[in-house]
Design a protein around this motif. Structure first.
Motif, PDB file in Angstrom:
ATOM      1  N   GLY A  59       0.818  -1.215   0.000  1.00 31.39           N
ATOM      2  CA  GLY A  59       0.000   0.000   0.000  1.00 31.39           C
ATOM      3  C   GLY A  59       0.846   1.257   0.000  1.00 31.39           C
ATOM      4  N   GLN A  60       1.939   1.231   0.761  1.00 36.92           N
ATOM      5  CA  GLN A  60       2.850   2.379   0.788  1.00 36.92           C
ATOM      6  C   GLN A  60       3.505   2.572  -0.575  1.00 36.92           C
ATOM      7  OE1 GLN A  60       3.095   4.596   2.988  1.00 36.92           O
ATOM      8  NE2 GLN A  60       5.171   5.156   3.583  1.00 36.92           N
ATOM      9  N   PHE A  61       3.859   1.465  -1.222  1.00 39.28           N
ATOM     10  CA  PHE A  61       4.462   1.546  -2.550  1.00 39.28           C
ATOM     11  C   PHE A  61       3.485   2.174  -3.544  1.00 39.28           C
ATOM     12  CE2 PHE A  61       5.368  -0.225  -6.768  1.00 39.28           C
ATOM     13  CZ  PHE A  61       6.699   0.138  -6.904  1.00 39.28           C
ATOM     14  N   ARG A  62       2.212   1.758  -3.458  1.00 41.27           N
ATOM     15  CA  ARG A  62       1.193   2.351  -4.321  1.00 41.27           C
ATOM     16  C   ARG A  62       1.085   3.857  -4.070  1.00 41.27           C
ATOM     17  NH1 ARG A  62      -3.199  -0.648  -6.618  1.00 41.27           N
ATOM     18  NH2 ARG A  62      -2.873  -2.892  -6.497  1.00 41.27           N
ATOM     19  N   GLU A  63       1.152   4.243  -2.797  1.00 37.22           N
ATOM     20  CA  GLU A  63       1.045   5.664  -2.463  1.00 37.22           C
ATOM     21  C   GLU A  63       2.183   6.449  -3.102  1.00 37.22           C
ATOM     22  OE1 GLU A  63      -0.138   7.939   1.512  1.00 37.22           O
ATOM     23  OE2 GLU A  63       1.912   7.172   1.610  1.00 37.22           O
ATOM     24  N   PHE A  64       3.408   5.944  -2.981  1.00 37.47           N
ATOM     25  CA  PHE A  64       4.544   6.627  -3.603  1.00 37.47           C
ATOM     26  C   PHE A  64       4.382   6.685  -5.118  1.00 37.47           C
ATOM     27  CE2 PHE A  64       7.218   5.174   0.178  1.00 37.47           C
ATOM     28  CZ  PHE A  64       7.113   6.406   0.785  1.00 37.47           C
ATOM     29  N   MET A  65       3.902   5.604  -5.704  1.00 37.30           N
ATOM     30  CA  MET A  65       3.700   5.548  -7.148  1.00 37.30           C
ATOM     31  C   MET A  65       2.665   6.581  -7.586  1.00 37.30           C
ATOM     32  SD  MET A  65       3.029   2.083  -9.344  1.00 37.30           S
ATOM     33  CE  MET A  65       1.448   1.761  -8.544  1.00 37.30           C
ATOM     34  N   TYR A  66       1.592   6.697  -6.783  1.00 35.53           N
ATOM     35  CA  TYR A  66       0.524   7.636  -7.125  1.00 35.53           C
ATOM     36  C   TYR A  66       0.954   9.090  -6.970  1.00 35.53           C
ATOM     37  CZ  TYR A  66      -2.699   3.636  -7.055  1.00 35.53           C
ATOM     38  OH  TYR A  66      -3.331   2.449  -7.302  1.00 35.53           O
ATOM     39  N   ASP A  67       2.014   9.340  -6.155  1.00 33.27           N
ATOM     40  CA  ASP A  67       2.484  10.717  -5.986  1.00 33.27           C
ATOM     41  C   ASP A  67       2.863  11.352  -7.325  1.00 33.27           C
ATOM     42  OD1 ASP A  67       2.161  10.407  -3.292  1.00 33.27           O
ATOM     43  OD2 ASP A  67       4.295  10.300  -2.805  1.00 33.27           O
ATOM     44  N   SER A  68       3.331  10.535  -8.249  1.00 34.26           N
ATOM     45  CA  SER A  68       3.761  11.051  -9.549  1.00 34.26           C
ATOM     46  C   SER A  68       2.625  11.081 -10.563  1.00 34.26           C
ATOM     47  CB  SER A  68       4.921  10.208 -10.100  1.00 34.26           C
ATOM     48  OG  SER A  68       4.493   8.872 -10.322  1.00 34.26           O
ATOM     49  N   TYR A  69       1.469  10.527 -10.197  1.00 36.51           N
ATOM     50  CA  TYR A  69       0.322  10.526 -11.104  1.00 36.51           C
ATOM     51  C   TYR A  69      -0.395  11.872 -11.045  1.00 36.51           C
ATOM     52  CZ  TYR A  69       0.497   5.377 -11.559  1.00 36.51           C
ATOM     53  OH  TYR A  69       0.859   4.091 -11.817  1.00 36.51           O
ATOM     54  N   LYS A  70      -0.876  12.321 -12.176  1.00 34.57           N
ATOM     55  CA  LYS A  70      -1.669  13.542 -12.178  1.00 34.57           C
ATOM     56  C   LYS A  70      -3.045  13.307 -11.565  1.00 34.57           C
ATOM     57  CE  LYS A  70       0.569  15.814 -16.088  1.00 34.57           C
ATOM     58  NZ  LYS A  70       0.382  16.427 -17.436  1.00 34.57           N
ATOM     59  N   GLN A  71      -3.518  12.068 -11.647  1.00 29.63           N
ATOM     60  CA  GLN A  71      -4.856  11.762 -11.154  1.00 29.63           C
ATOM     61  C   GLN A  71      -4.963  10.270 -10.856  1.00 29.63           C
ATOM     62  OE1 GLN A  71      -7.895  13.754 -13.322  1.00 29.63           O
ATOM     63  NE2 GLN A  71      -9.475  12.247 -12.842  1.00 29.63           N
ATOM     64  N   VAL A  72      -5.696   9.920  -9.791  1.00 33.67           N
ATOM     65  CA  VAL A  72      -6.027   8.523  -9.518  1.00 33.67           C
ATOM     66  C   VAL A  72      -7.532   8.442  -9.287  1.00 33.67           C
ATOM     67  CG1 VAL A  72      -3.770   8.051  -8.472  1.00 33.67           C
ATOM     68  CG2 VAL A  72      -5.700   8.645  -7.008  1.00 33.67           C
ATOM     69  N   SER A  73      -8.083   7.254  -9.486  1.00 33.42           N
ATOM     70  CA  SER A  73      -9.518   7.069  -9.321  1.00 33.42           C
ATOM     71  C   SER A  73      -9.866   6.837  -7.854  1.00 33.42           C
ATOM     72  CB  SER A  73      -9.986   5.873 -10.152  1.00 33.42           C
ATOM     73  OG  SER A  73      -9.447   4.664  -9.629  1.00 33.42           O
ATOM     74  N   PHE A  74     -11.143   6.955  -7.530  1.00 30.19           N
ATOM     75  CA  PHE A  74     -11.601   6.639  -6.181  1.00 30.19           C
ATOM     76  C   PHE A  74     -11.320   5.169  -5.864  1.00 30.19           C
ATOM     77  CE2 PHE A  74     -14.408  10.301  -7.163  1.00 30.19           C
ATOM     78  CZ  PHE A  74     -14.065  11.103  -6.091  1.00 30.19           C
ATOM     79  N   GLU A  75     -11.487   4.309  -6.853  1.00 28.41           N
ATOM     80  CA  GLU A  75     -11.228   2.879  -6.649  1.00 28.41           C
ATOM     81  C   GLU A  75      -9.770   2.639  -6.286  1.00 28.41           C
ATOM     82  OE1 GLU A  75     -11.547  -1.375  -9.094  1.00 28.41           O
ATOM     83  OE2 GLU A  75     -12.171   0.500 -10.046  1.00 28.41           O
ATOM     84  N   GLN A  76      -8.868   3.311  -6.974  1.00 30.16           N
ATOM     85  CA  GLN A  76      -7.441   3.170  -6.661  1.00 30.16           C
ATOM     86  C   GLN A  76      -7.144   3.676  -5.250  1.00 30.16           C
ATOM     87  OE1 GLN A  76      -6.143   5.369 -10.196  1.00 30.16           O
ATOM     88  NE2 GLN A  76      -4.900   3.604 -10.795  1.00 30.16           N
ATOM     89  N   TYR A  77      -7.764   4.798  -4.880  1.00 28.16           N
ATOM     90  CA  TYR A  77      -7.549   5.344  -3.539  1.00 28.16           C
ATOM     91  C   TYR A  77      -7.981   4.355  -2.467  1.00 28.16           C
ATOM     92  CZ  TYR A  77      -8.480   7.743   0.806  1.00 28.16           C
ATOM     93  OH  TYR A  77      -8.521   8.046   2.149  1.00 28.16           O
ATOM     94  N   PHE A  78      -9.194   3.819  -2.569  1.00 31.86           N
ATOM     95  CA  PHE A  78      -9.701   2.946  -1.511  1.00 31.86           C
ATOM     96  C   PHE A  78      -8.950   1.614  -1.469  1.00 31.86           C
ATOM     97  CE2 PHE A  78     -13.357   5.869  -1.595  1.00 31.86           C
ATOM     98  CZ  PHE A  78     -13.444   6.123  -0.234  1.00 31.86           C
ATOM     99  N   LYS A  79      -8.468   1.144  -2.618  1.00 32.15           N
ATOM    100  CA  LYS A  79      -7.645  -0.064  -2.619  1.00 32.15           C
ATOM    101  C   LYS A  79      -6.332   0.184  -1.890  1.00 32.15           C
ATOM    102  CE  LYS A  79      -6.523  -4.263  -3.874  1.00 32.15           C
ATOM    103  NZ  LYS A  79      -7.233  -5.439  -3.309  1.00 32.15           N
ATOM    104  N   MET A  80      -5.715   1.318  -2.164  1.00 26.26           N
ATOM    105  CA  MET A  80      -4.478   1.688  -1.473  1.00 26.26           C
ATOM    106  C   MET A  80      -4.706   1.835   0.024  1.00 26.26           C
ATOM    107  SD  MET A  80      -2.311   5.228  -1.919  1.00 26.26           S
ATOM    108  CE  MET A  80      -3.669   6.200  -1.229  1.00 26.26           C
ATOM    109  N   THR A  81      -5.785   2.494   0.404  1.00 28.26           N
ATOM    110  CA  THR A  81      -6.083   2.728   1.814  1.00 28.26           C
ATOM    111  C   THR A  81      -6.372   1.423   2.537  1.00 28.26           C
ATOM    112  OG1 THR A  81      -6.982   4.908   1.289  1.00 28.26           O
ATOM    113  CG2 THR A  81      -7.600   3.967   3.409  1.00 28.26           C
ATOM    114  N   GLU A  82      -7.068   0.514   1.882  1.00 33.47           N
ATOM    115  CA  GLU A  82      -7.345  -0.795   2.468  1.00 33.47           C
ATOM    116  C   GLU A  82      -6.058  -1.531   2.783  1.00 33.47           C
ATOM    117  OE1 GLU A  82      -9.168  -4.980   0.857  1.00 33.47           O
ATOM    118  OE2 GLU A  82     -10.286  -3.155   0.403  1.00 33.47           O
TER     119      GLU A  82
END
Length: 318
Positions: free
Chosen positions: A143-166
Motif C-alpha cells: 500500500g505504501q508503494f502504491r502511495e509513492f507511485m501515485y504521488d507522480s500521477y496527475k490523477q487517480v480514481s476513487f477505486e485506486q484510492y480505496f484499494k491503497m487505503t485498504e
C-alpha cells in the motif's frame, strides 16, 4: 482504556527490556516513542484494540497480552517508517533524530515485536499470530508503494484510492482485530469477520486523517508531496474547467519543487475543499464506512454485550 490495563502493558514492556538488554539510549528512544502520539491520555492504542477484539470473542487479557504488545510495537515501527518516508510529523521523537537512527529504531521495534509474540505459550497460536503480522507487513508495504507511485500521477480514481487505503491503513487495524480474535480462540469465521471489521476501521481512520491533514499545512506535507488523500482525489476527479486546470497546475508545480506555496494558495485550497464538495464527500464516506463497521459487528455471533466497546470505538473515531 482503564489505568489498570495500561499498567499490565507497561509491565510487559518492562519485562521485554529486561530480557533483551538493549543499549540504554535505544531503550530510552523506544520508551519515549511509545505513546508519543497518544491523545486524551489513551495509551497503547494498538494493544488496546487487540485486547478489545479478544474480549469481543470471549477472551481475556492474559490470553492476548503478548500479541497485544507485539501489535503495538509493530504499528509503531510502521509509523516511524511512514514518517521518515513522508518527511512529516516533525514533533515526534523519531523525527528529532537523524533518519538513519530512526530507521535503526524502527528495525529494533520489529525485532522486539518478534520477541514479544514469542511468549505466546500455544505454538499453533504463535504461528498464526506471526503469520498475520508478516502478511500485514507485506500488505502495508504494498500500500505504501502504491502511495509513492501515485504521488507522480496527475490523477487517480476513487477505486485506486480505496484499494491503497485498504492495504496501507486497513491492514494494520485488520491485523490487530485478527490477532485479538486468534488469541481469544475464536472460530475461523469469527476471526475473518473481525479482520474485515478491522479493515473498515482502518479506512474510517484514514478518511478522518486525510481530511485533517489535507488542510494542516504547518505540520503535514500531503499537498506539497502531491499525496493522493481523499480530498485531493475528490477535487482531481470532480473539478471542471478553469478551476480544474488551476488546481492541477498548482498541485504539479508545488510537488515538483518548481513553485513555493504561498498563503494565498493555501486559502484557495481550503476554499476549494469547503465549497466544491470535498469536505461533505469525505463526511458522507465516513458515515458509509461507519455503517459498514456496525453491520459487520451485528453479524458476529457473540453476545451483544461483548460488542459494546467496539461499537463505542466506531462512534468515537473523529
Amino acid at each position: 482504556m482503564n489505568f489498570q490495563v495500561d499498567q499490565y502493558f507497561f509491565r510487559e514492556i518492562d519485562g521485554l527490556f529486561d530480557k533483551t538488554r538493549l543499549d540504554p539510549e535505544m531503550e530510552r528512544l523506544v520508551r519515549v516513542s511509545l505513546n508519543a502520539d497518544c491523545t486524551n491520555g489513551e495509551y497503547f492504542r494498538w494493544a488496546n484494540l487487540t485486547l478489545l477484539s479478544c474480549e469481543c470473542v470471549g477472551g481475556e487479557l492474559e490470553d492476548v497480552l503478548p500479541g497485544a504488545i507485539g501489535m503495538e510495537l509493530f504499528a509503531l515501527a510502521s509509523d516511524i517508517f511512514d514518517d521518515i518516508q513522508d518527511q512529516d510529523n516533525e514533533e515526534m521523537p523519531w523525527r528529532q533524530i537523524p533518519d538513519a537512527q530512526a530507521i535503526n529504531l524502527a528495525i529494533c521495534l520489529l525485532m522486539l515485536c518478534e520477541e514479544a509474540i514469542s511468549a505466546i505459550p500455544d505454538n499453533h497460536l504463535y504461528r498464526e499470530v506471526a503469520y498475520s503480522l508478516h502478511r500485514t507487513g507485506i500488505r502495508a508495504i504494498n500500500g505504501q508503494f502504491r502511495e509513492f507511485m501515485y504521488d507522480s500521477y496527475k490523477q487517480v480514481s476513487f477505486e485506486q484510492y480505496f484499494k491503497m487505503t485498504e492495504q496501507k491503513a486497513g491492514s494494520l487495524t485488520a491485523c490487530a482485530c485478527k490477532i485479538g480474535a486468534i488469541l481469544g480462540k475464536a472460530e475461523t469465521r469469527v476471526i475473518q469477520d473481525m479482520e474485515q471489521f478491522g479493515v473498515i476501521l482502518g479506512i474510517l481512520g484514514q478518511i478522518i486523517n486525510d481530511l485533517k491533514d489535507f488542510l494542516d499545512f504547518p505540520k503535514k506535507n500531503d499537498f506539497i508531496n502531491n499525496k493522493k488523500t481523499l480530498p485531493n482525489v475528490y477535487l482531481l476527479n470532480t473539478l471542471q474547467g478553469e478551476m480544474a486546470e488551476r488546481f492541477k497546475d498548482l498541485t504539479q508545480k508545488v510537488s515538483e519543487g518548481a513553485y513555493r506555496i504561498k498563503d494565498m494558495d493555501r486559502e484557495y485550497i481550503k476554499q476549494l475543499a469547503l465549497e466544491e464538495g470535498a469536505v461533505p464527500y469525505c463526511t458522507v464516506m465516513y458515515e458509509i464506512y461507519c455503517q459498514k463497521a456496525r453491520e459487520i459487528l451485528e453479524e458476529i455471533p457473540v453476545p451483544e454485550i461483548n460488542k459494546e466497546k467496539l461499537k463505542r470505538l466506531v462512534r468515537e473515531i473523529k
